[in-house]
Design a protein around this motif. Structure first.
Motif, PDB file in Angstrom:
ATOM      1  N   VAL A  61      23.639  11.190  19.394  1.00  0.00           N
ATOM      2  CA  VAL A  61      22.728  10.140  19.845  1.00  0.00           C
ATOM      3  C   VAL A  61      23.495   9.221  20.781  1.00  0.00           C
ATOM      4  O   VAL A  61      24.535   8.672  20.417  1.00  0.00           O
ATOM      5  N   ASP A  64      19.467   5.852  24.124  1.00  0.00           N
ATOM      6  CA  ASP A  64      18.091   6.153  23.730  1.00  0.00           C
ATOM      7  C   ASP A  64      17.768   7.641  23.820  1.00  0.00           C
ATOM      8  O   ASP A  64      16.611   8.026  23.907  1.00  0.00           O
ATOM      9  N   GLU A  65      18.790   8.477  23.782  1.00  0.00           N
ATOM     10  CA  GLU A  65      18.594   9.922  23.828  1.00  0.00           C
ATOM     11  C   GLU A  65      19.291  10.575  22.639  1.00  0.00           C
ATOM     12  O   GLU A  65      20.337  10.117  22.197  1.00  0.00           O
ATOM     13  N   GLU A  88      12.853  18.385  11.705  1.00  0.00           N
ATOM     14  CA  GLU A  88      12.092  17.148  11.499  1.00  0.00           C
ATOM     15  C   GLU A  88      12.987  16.043  10.942  1.00  0.00           C
ATOM     16  O   GLU A  88      12.884  14.878  11.340  1.00  0.00           O
ATOM     17  N   MET A  91      15.234  14.813  13.777  1.00  0.00           N
ATOM     18  CA  MET A  91      14.452  13.983  14.695  1.00  0.00           C
ATOM     19  C   MET A  91      14.179  12.599  14.096  1.00  0.00           C
ATOM     20  O   MET A  91      14.264  11.586  14.803  1.00  0.00           O
ATOM     21  N   ALA A  92      13.893  12.535  12.822  1.00  0.00           N
ATOM     22  CA  ALA A  92      13.670  11.251  12.156  1.00  0.00           C
ATOM     23  C   ALA A  92      14.928  10.397  12.166  1.00  0.00           C
ATOM     24  O   ALA A  92      14.874   9.180  12.390  1.00  0.00           O
ATOM     25  N   TYR A  95      15.438   9.040  15.638  1.00  0.00           N
ATOM     26  CA  TYR A  95      14.483   7.945  15.891  1.00  0.00           C
ATOM     27  C   TYR A  95      14.971   6.658  15.221  1.00  0.00           C
ATOM     28  O   TYR A  95      14.916   5.588  15.812  1.00  0.00           O
ATOM     29  N   GLN A  96      15.452   6.764  13.978  1.00  0.00           N
ATOM     30  CA  GLN A  96      15.961   5.581  13.265  1.00  0.00           C
ATOM     31  C   GLN A  96      17.163   4.974  13.990  1.00  0.00           C
ATOM     32  O   GLN A  96      17.302   3.761  14.069  1.00  0.00           O
ATOM     33  N   ASN A  98      17.789   5.075  17.132  1.00  0.00           N
ATOM     34  CA  ASN A  98      17.351   4.468  18.385  1.00  0.00           C
ATOM     35  C   ASN A  98      16.405   3.297  18.167  1.00  0.00           C
ATOM     36  O   ASN A  98      16.096   2.580  19.105  1.00  0.00           O
ATOM     37  N   GLY A  99      15.942   3.150  16.900  1.00  0.00           N
ATOM     38  CA  GLY A  99      14.902   2.242  16.518  1.00  0.00           C
ATOM     39  C   GLY A  99      14.973   0.859  16.935  1.00  0.00           C
ATOM     40  O   GLY A  99      14.270   0.024  17.053  1.00  0.00           O
TER      41      GLY A  99
END
Length: 99
Positions: A61, A64-65, A88, A91-92, A95-96, A98-99
């Motif tokens: 990570v 933001d990518e 999944e 990906m979660a 996302y966290q 980058n949150g």
């Protein structure tokens, strides 16, 4: 496939078990050195069915990518949706972060 799938971050003590899965799944697997180097740089997650490690995934990570670097399911556990569950989860986590 069991619903009792869990995940946890990899630690160095997991390396031999991870390599066993990696070498069973690929003709050109990641090496011990790549995983050791990755422990300090990437987010490496292990996937379990009950107590049995059935896969692992690696994401990088940056700002933001998120980049998927490795996703592996033990050959004998393939074909029953575990790869999707692992993806999944990765990906979660991305996302966290980058949150």
């Amino acid at each position: 496939m069991s619903d009792a799938v869990t995940f946890r971050p990899m630690i160095e003590a997991d390396l031999d078990a991870v390599l066993k899965v990696e070498y069973a799944a690929f003709t050109h697997p990641w090496t011990r050195g790549i995983f050791l180097d990755g422990l300090g740089k990437y987010h490496i997650w292990l996937m379990f069915e009950g107590e049995q490690q059935v896969g692992h995934g690696v994401i990088n990570v940056i700002i933001d990518e998120a980049h998927l670097l490795n996703i592996t399911v033990k050959p004998e556990n393939q074909g029953c949706g575990l790869g999707l569950r692992l993806l999944e989860h990765l990906m979660a986590r991305a996302y966290q972060l980058n949150g």
